[in-house]
Design a protein around this motif. Structure first.
Motif, PDB file in Angstrom:
ATOM      1  N   VAL A 101       3.151   5.134  -8.407  1.00  0.00           N
ATOM      2  CA  VAL A 101       3.019   4.542  -6.414  1.00  0.00           C
ATOM      3  C   VAL A 101       3.481   6.361  -6.476  1.00  0.00           C
ATOM      4  CG1 VAL A 101       4.346   2.943  -4.705  1.00  0.00           C
ATOM      5  CG2 VAL A 101       2.607   2.093  -7.520  1.00  0.00           C
ATOM      6  N   ARG A 102       4.802   6.364  -6.219  1.00  0.00           N
ATOM      7  CA  ARG A 102       5.761   7.913  -5.833  1.00  0.00           C
ATOM      8  C   ARG A 102       4.019   8.684  -5.569  1.00  0.00           C
ATOM      9  NH1 ARG A 102       7.183  12.172  -7.392  1.00  0.00           N
ATOM     10  NH2 ARG A 102       6.643  12.467  -8.617  1.00  0.00           N
ATOM     11  N   VAL A 103       4.112   9.282  -6.368  1.00  0.00           N
ATOM     12  CA  VAL A 103       3.064  10.176  -6.009  1.00  0.00           C
ATOM     13  C   VAL A 103       2.172  10.142  -4.509  1.00  0.00           C
ATOM     14  CG1 VAL A 103       0.984  11.781  -6.939  1.00  0.00           C
ATOM     15  CG2 VAL A 103       3.659  11.128  -8.470  1.00  0.00           C
ATOM     16  N   ASP A 104       1.409   8.803  -5.321  1.00  0.00           N
ATOM     17  CA  ASP A 104       0.550   8.682  -3.861  1.00  0.00           C
ATOM     18  C   ASP A 104       0.602   7.979  -2.657  1.00  0.00           C
ATOM     19  OD1 ASP A 104      -2.330   7.663  -4.583  1.00  0.00           O
ATOM     20  OD2 ASP A 104      -1.535   6.141  -3.293  1.00  0.00           O
ATOM     21  N   GLN A 105       1.952   8.047  -2.711  1.00  0.00           N
ATOM     22  CA  GLN A 105       2.794   7.511  -0.801  1.00  0.00           C
ATOM     23  C   GLN A 105       3.072   9.135  -0.987  1.00  0.00           C
ATOM     24  OE1 GLN A 105       5.622   5.415  -1.964  1.00  0.00           O
ATOM     25  NE2 GLN A 105       5.145   3.811  -1.687  1.00  0.00           N
ATOM     26  N   GLU A 106       3.252  10.320  -1.945  1.00  0.00           N
ATOM     27  CA  GLU A 106       3.633  11.587  -1.325  1.00  0.00           C
ATOM     28  C   GLU A 106       2.249  12.021  -1.288  1.00  0.00           C
ATOM     29  OE1 GLU A 106       5.855  14.422  -3.479  1.00  0.00           O
ATOM     30  OE2 GLU A 106       7.650  12.284  -4.309  1.00  0.00           O
ATOM     31  N   ALA A 107       1.279  12.386  -1.580  1.00  0.00           N
ATOM     32  CA  ALA A 107      -0.001  12.708  -1.501  1.00  0.00           C
ATOM     33  C   ALA A 107      -0.929  12.218  -0.101  1.00  0.00           C
ATOM     34  CB  ALA A 107      -1.200  12.761  -2.856  1.00  0.00           C
ATOM     35  N   PHE A 108      -0.641  10.870  -0.483  1.00  0.00           N
ATOM     36  CA  PHE A 108      -1.567  10.167   1.012  1.00  0.00           C
ATOM     37  C   PHE A 108      -0.330   9.157   1.428  1.00  0.00           C
ATOM     38  CE2 PHE A 108      -3.924  10.492  -2.584  1.00  0.00           C
ATOM     39  CZ  PHE A 108      -5.338  11.585  -2.266  1.00  0.00           C
ATOM     40  N   PRO A 109       0.370  10.061   2.322  1.00  0.00           N
ATOM     41  CA  PRO A 109       1.560   9.002   3.802  1.00  0.00           C
ATOM     42  C   PRO A 109       0.828   8.119   3.892  1.00  0.00           C
ATOM     43  CG  PRO A 109       1.373  11.859   3.474  1.00  0.00           C
ATOM     44  CD  PRO A 109       0.723  11.688   2.707  1.00  0.00           C
ATOM     45  N   GLU A 110      -0.305   8.933   5.105  1.00  0.00           N
ATOM     46  CA  GLU A 110      -1.164   7.820   5.343  1.00  0.00           C
ATOM     47  C   GLU A 110      -1.416   7.098   5.466  1.00  0.00           C
ATOM     48  OE1 GLU A 110      -2.490  11.198   5.595  1.00  0.00           O
ATOM     49  OE2 GLU A 110      -0.796  11.476   7.107  1.00  0.00           O
ATOM     50  N   GLU A 111      -2.406   6.391   3.715  1.00  0.00           N
ATOM     51  CA  GLU A 111      -3.021   5.691   3.706  1.00  0.00           C
ATOM     52  C   GLU A 111      -2.729   5.523   1.803  1.00  0.00           C
ATOM     53  OE1 GLU A 111      -6.745   5.298   5.134  1.00  0.00           O
ATOM     54  OE2 GLU A 111      -5.871   4.739   7.118  1.00  0.00           O
ATOM     55  N   PRO A 112      -1.583   5.197   1.565  1.00  0.00           N
ATOM     56  CA  PRO A 112      -1.666   5.400  -0.097  1.00  0.00           C
ATOM     57  C   PRO A 112      -1.648   3.565  -0.068  1.00  0.00           C
ATOM     58  CG  PRO A 112       0.900   4.721   1.056  1.00  0.00           C
ATOM     59  CD  PRO A 112       0.032   5.242   1.897  1.00  0.00           C
ATOM     60  N   TYR A 113      -1.860   4.151  -1.405  1.00  0.00           N
ATOM     61  CA  TYR A 113      -2.245   2.760  -2.221  1.00  0.00           C
ATOM     62  C   TYR A 113      -1.217   1.842  -2.350  1.00  0.00           C
ATOM     63  CZ  TYR A 113      -6.780   4.242  -3.621  1.00  0.00           C
ATOM     64  OH  TYR A 113      -7.812   5.024  -4.066  1.00  0.00           O
ATOM     65  N   PRO A 114      -1.362   0.565  -2.228  1.00  0.00           N
ATOM     66  CA  PRO A 114      -0.193  -0.262  -2.677  1.00  0.00           C
ATOM     67  C   PRO A 114      -0.338  -0.718  -3.873  1.00  0.00           C
ATOM     68  CG  PRO A 114      -1.467  -1.356  -0.531  1.00  0.00           C
ATOM     69  CD  PRO A 114      -2.180  -0.332  -1.480  1.00  0.00           C
ATOM     70  N   TYR A 115       1.704  -0.579  -4.067  1.00  0.00           N
ATOM     71  CA  TYR A 115       1.028  -1.111  -6.091  1.00  0.00           C
ATOM     72  C   TYR A 115       0.282  -1.691  -6.354  1.00  0.00           C
ATOM     73  CZ  TYR A 115       3.699  -1.566  -9.791  1.00  0.00           C
ATOM     74  OH  TYR A 115       4.719  -1.890 -11.388  1.00  0.00           O
ATOM     75  N   PHE A 116      -0.288  -3.175  -6.317  1.00  0.00           N
ATOM     76  CA  PHE A 116      -1.210  -3.894  -6.562  1.00  0.00           C
ATOM     77  C   PHE A 116      -2.187  -3.027  -6.848  1.00  0.00           C
ATOM     78  CE2 PHE A 116      -2.339  -4.964  -2.187  1.00  0.00           C
ATOM     79  CZ  PHE A 116      -3.422  -5.513  -2.861  1.00  0.00           C
ATOM     80  N   VAL A 117      -2.673  -3.171  -5.727  1.00  0.00           N
ATOM     81  CA  VAL A 117      -4.010  -1.636  -5.588  1.00  0.00           C
ATOM     82  C   VAL A 117      -3.673  -0.528  -7.103  1.00  0.00           C
ATOM     83  CG1 VAL A 117      -6.033  -0.050  -5.218  1.00  0.00           C
ATOM     84  CG2 VAL A 117      -4.760  -1.932  -3.512  1.00  0.00           C
TER      85      VAL A 117
END
Length: 176
Positions: free
Chosen positions: A42-58
């Motif tokens: 989740v952290r990596v996804d938020q860093e890589a895609f700050p505008e639209e990261p996947y939510p944890y549940f996804v």
């Protein structure tokens, strides 16, 4: 030559400040994702895609459904990249997500993840791989084109909904 699943990658420590050197000198290992990786993923996804990261549940559900189709880059303490590559029921491969943390970009890690995925998919007999990319993401488009992906003639307007245009790219894995 394609990357091996457990390949270790050299650091770029010589190009950073001394205080960051210990962090970057740890080699990265490419491996399959595990359930305990989810918070880091989740952290990596938020860093890589700050505008639209996947939510944890996804990401949780993607792991539950496609966990055997996810590779991560791990330095032993943190994750720095991942790729998700399911195969559709029709046998077509998809790159659903490829992300590398900002501190690790420019080292060829996205390319290495992609080459490993393509090696695996080719070995499984997958004949075609598709992906979508934001039309403004020039770095990603250049990476995919350098690997051999070709894009459709036009951007697909509203592919993921209003204001969510995408360029669809395809790579044939057929030998010959």
């Amino acid at each position: 030559m394609a990357a091996l699943p457990e390949e270790r990658f050299p650091s770029r420590a010589g190009r950073v400040f001394l205080r960051e050197r210990a962090f970057l000198e740890r080699p990265l290992t490419m491996r399959g994702v595990t359930e305990t990786d989810l918070p880091e993923l989740v952290r990596v996804d938020q860093e890589a895609f700050p505008e639209e990261p996947y939510p944890y549940f996804v990401l949780r559900q993607l792991y539950d459904i496609h966990g055997d189709r996810m590779l991560v880059l791990d330095d032993g303490e943190r994750l720095h990249g991942y790729v998700l590559f399911p195969v559709a029921p029709d046998g077509q491969g998809w790159i659903m997500s490829l992300g590398v943390t900002r501190d690790q970009r420019g080292r060829g890690l996205g390319r290495r993840l992609m080459l490993e995925v393509l090696r695996r998919l080719r070995a499984e007999g997958v004949r075609e791989v598709r992906l979508t990319v934001e039309p403004a993401n020039a770095a990603a488009i250049m990476l995919y084109r350098s690997i051999g992906f070709v894009s459709e003639d036009e951007v697909r307007k509203g592919y993921f909904g209003p204001e969510e245009d995408r360029l669809v790219m395809t790579l044939s894995l057929r030998r010959g």
